[in-house]
Motif scaffolding. Structure first.
Motif, PDB file in Angstrom:
ATOM      1  N   PRO A  59       0.824  -1.213   0.000  1.00  0.00           N
ATOM      2  CA  PRO A  59       0.000   0.000   0.000  1.00  0.00           C
ATOM      3  C   PRO A  59       0.855   1.259   0.000  1.00  0.00           C
ATOM      4  N   HIS A  60       0.239   2.342  -0.430  1.00  0.00           N
ATOM      5  CA  HIS A  60       0.818   3.684  -0.343  1.00  0.00           C
ATOM      6  C   HIS A  60       2.064   3.851  -1.210  1.00  0.00           C
ATOM      7  N   VAL A  61       2.012   3.310  -2.422  1.00  0.00           N
ATOM      8  CA  VAL A  61       3.095   3.567  -3.372  1.00  0.00           C
ATOM      9  C   VAL A  61       2.596   4.357  -4.581  1.00  0.00           C
ATOM     10  N   GLY A  62       1.269   4.488  -4.761  1.00  0.00           N
ATOM     11  CA  GLY A  62       0.743   5.272  -5.866  1.00  0.00           C
ATOM     12  C   GLY A  62      -0.161   4.534  -6.822  1.00  0.00           C
ATOM     13  N   LEU A  63      -0.461   3.265  -6.560  1.00  0.00           N
ATOM     14  CA  LEU A  63      -1.298   2.486  -7.470  1.00  0.00           C
ATOM     15  C   LEU A  63      -2.787   2.569  -7.131  1.00  0.00           C
ATOM     16  N   GLY A  64      -3.135   3.206  -6.037  1.00  0.00           N
ATOM     17  CA  GLY A  64      -4.537   3.320  -5.659  1.00  0.00           C
ATOM     18  C   GLY A  64      -5.141   2.005  -5.214  1.00  0.00           C
ATOM     19  N   SER A  65      -4.326   1.130  -4.629  1.00  0.00           N
ATOM     20  CA  SER A  65      -4.804  -0.212  -4.297  1.00  0.00           C
ATOM     21  C   SER A  65      -5.845  -0.206  -3.185  1.00  0.00           C
ATOM     22  N   SER A  66      -5.733   0.703  -2.240  1.00  0.00           N
ATOM     23  CA  SER A  66      -6.722   0.760  -1.155  1.00  0.00           C
ATOM     24  C   SER A  66      -8.101   1.090  -1.704  1.00  0.00           C
ATOM     25  N   SER A  67      -8.173   2.137  -2.513  1.00  0.00           N
ATOM     26  CA  SER A  67      -9.456   2.511  -3.105  1.00  0.00           C
ATOM     27  C   SER A  67      -9.975   1.438  -4.046  1.00  0.00           C
ATOM     28  N   ALA A  68      -9.068   0.754  -4.749  1.00  0.00           N
ATOM     29  CA  ALA A  68      -9.500  -0.296  -5.666  1.00  0.00           C
ATOM     30  C   ALA A  68     -10.160  -1.443  -4.916  1.00  0.00           C
TER      31      ALA A  68
END
Length: 371
Positions: A126-135
């Motif tokens: 998480p928190h690298v810029g891929l928007g994985s949390s929101s995804a």
């Protein structure tokens, strides 16, 4: 972590709590069936007004330019008429976020019965810029919405997701941190279009396909750290003055250039004008400097990779969100990957994606409403 763990104006909230406006829909009495879908991940090239990502009343009308990829978060939701709980399978990624999205949808839809959820996310932390949390949040919510017959239209679902966004706190499965959400990650799966502009309060205003023949090359430092939302917010808070100053100085210019110069060229198949605006924002207007907290070598990497745009090898070169993930839209993926790797970054590739989320299976055995 309790309310005393507030960070820079952000306070934890309980998993499954509903914030913002609650849509009015007939309650769903119970469902049986299964939905499997894939939700695309986005890259956030720039905020239209970064001063609007500072702590506020829960709304962040900063706007953003996003590139949608064929890197997917996969979700399976099995609904049962019996039981009343949410089970996240033991092998699922991001279980706290999955439970938050499921409990949120249960409350909003008045859903009864049980559900079993499996989540597969991209292996980047998480928190690298891929928007994985929101995804993850968006994928689970979209799957439940499909299972219930789409009682929420896509605009309403997007607003609900933005209002109720949050991210994990290490060692705390009962609360999440309601960090800033502009809406691009939700829009990536709910709105067709590989390149999108989200404006104001999470309104997907513009969408276009990516120019033909372009690949996305992504690059990350080899020593990515995994940190929770509280840590990342503390680091970001130290740079809020920089975000505020960049927005105050450049937001009008960004909006004008995007609307009157970049988008007309993009829809005719020429991404270079858009690439110039993104490059100016990131490398010349202070954005990368403001985001330097995301990795100790971020400024060093930026200095080495900027030539990929300046040489014309990349049509668009950007940091994603606050980083430390860099990405390029390019017709020369081998050359761009080599340039990233020469700077010491690890690369992988994706293609632009413009079809929204994909439903792999939707079998509803019973869909009953009360009233």
């Amino acid at each position: 972590m309790t309310a005393t763990g507030s960070v820079a104006g952000f306070a934890p909230v309980r998993v499954g709590s509903v914030r913002g406006a609650v849509p009015s829909v007939p309650p769903v009495a119970g469902i049986e069936g299964r939905v499997r879908l894939r939700y695309p991940n986005r890259l956030n090239a720039m905020a239209l007004d970064p001063s609007k990502v500072l702590p506020g009343a829960g709304s962040y009308p900063a706007g953003e330019l996003v590139f949608v990829t064929d890197l997917f978060t996969s979700v399976e939701v099995q609904g049962t008429a019996s039981g009343d709980g949410v089970e996240i399978t033991a092998d699922s990624a991001r279980p706290v976020l999955g439970r938050h999205a499921a409990l949120l949808m249960r409350q909003v839809l008045g859903l009864t019965g049980g559900m079993r959820i499996t989540i597969r996310s991209h292996p980047l932390p998480p928190h690298v810029g891929l928007g994985s949390s929101s995804a993850v949040l968006s994928a689970v919510a979209a799957a439940i919405n499909e299972l219930c017959g789409r009682p929420l239209d896509h605009r309403t679902l997007m607003r609900l997701l933005v209002d109720n966004h949050g991210e994990e706190i290490d060692g705390n499965d009962d609360e999440i941190m309601p960090v800033q959400c502009i809406g691009g990650s939700a829009a990536a799966g709910l709105v067709p279009g590989a390149i999108q502009v989200v404006c104001g309060n999470a309104v997907a205003l513009l969408a276009a396909p990516a120019p033909a023949g372009h690949t996305i090359v992504l690059a990350v430092p080899p020593d990515l750290r995994s940190w929770d939302a509280s840590e990342s917010l503390r680091a970001e808070a130290e740079n809020f003055d920089g975000f505020l100053e960049t927005g105050r100085r450049y937001a009008p210019q960004i909006a004008y250039r995007l609307l009157h110069e970049c988008w007309p060229d993009l829809v005719t198949g020429t991404p270079r004008t858009l690439g110039q605006l993104v490059f100016d924002y990131r490398f010349e207007m202070g954005s990368i400097r403001n985001c330097a907290f995301s990795h100790p070598r971020l400024l060093e990497y930026a200095a080495q990779v900027r030539q990929l745009f300046e040489s014309g090898q990349a049509a668009v070169l950007s940091l994603s969100s606050v980083g430390p993930l860099f990405f390029a839209l390019t017709e020369q993926p081998d050359a761009v990957a080599a340039g990233f790797e020469a700077a010491g970054l690890t690369t992988f590739r994706a293609m632009p994606w413009d079809q929204g989320y994909l439903i792999d299976e939707c079998t509803v055995k019973r869909h009953a409403r009360d009233g």
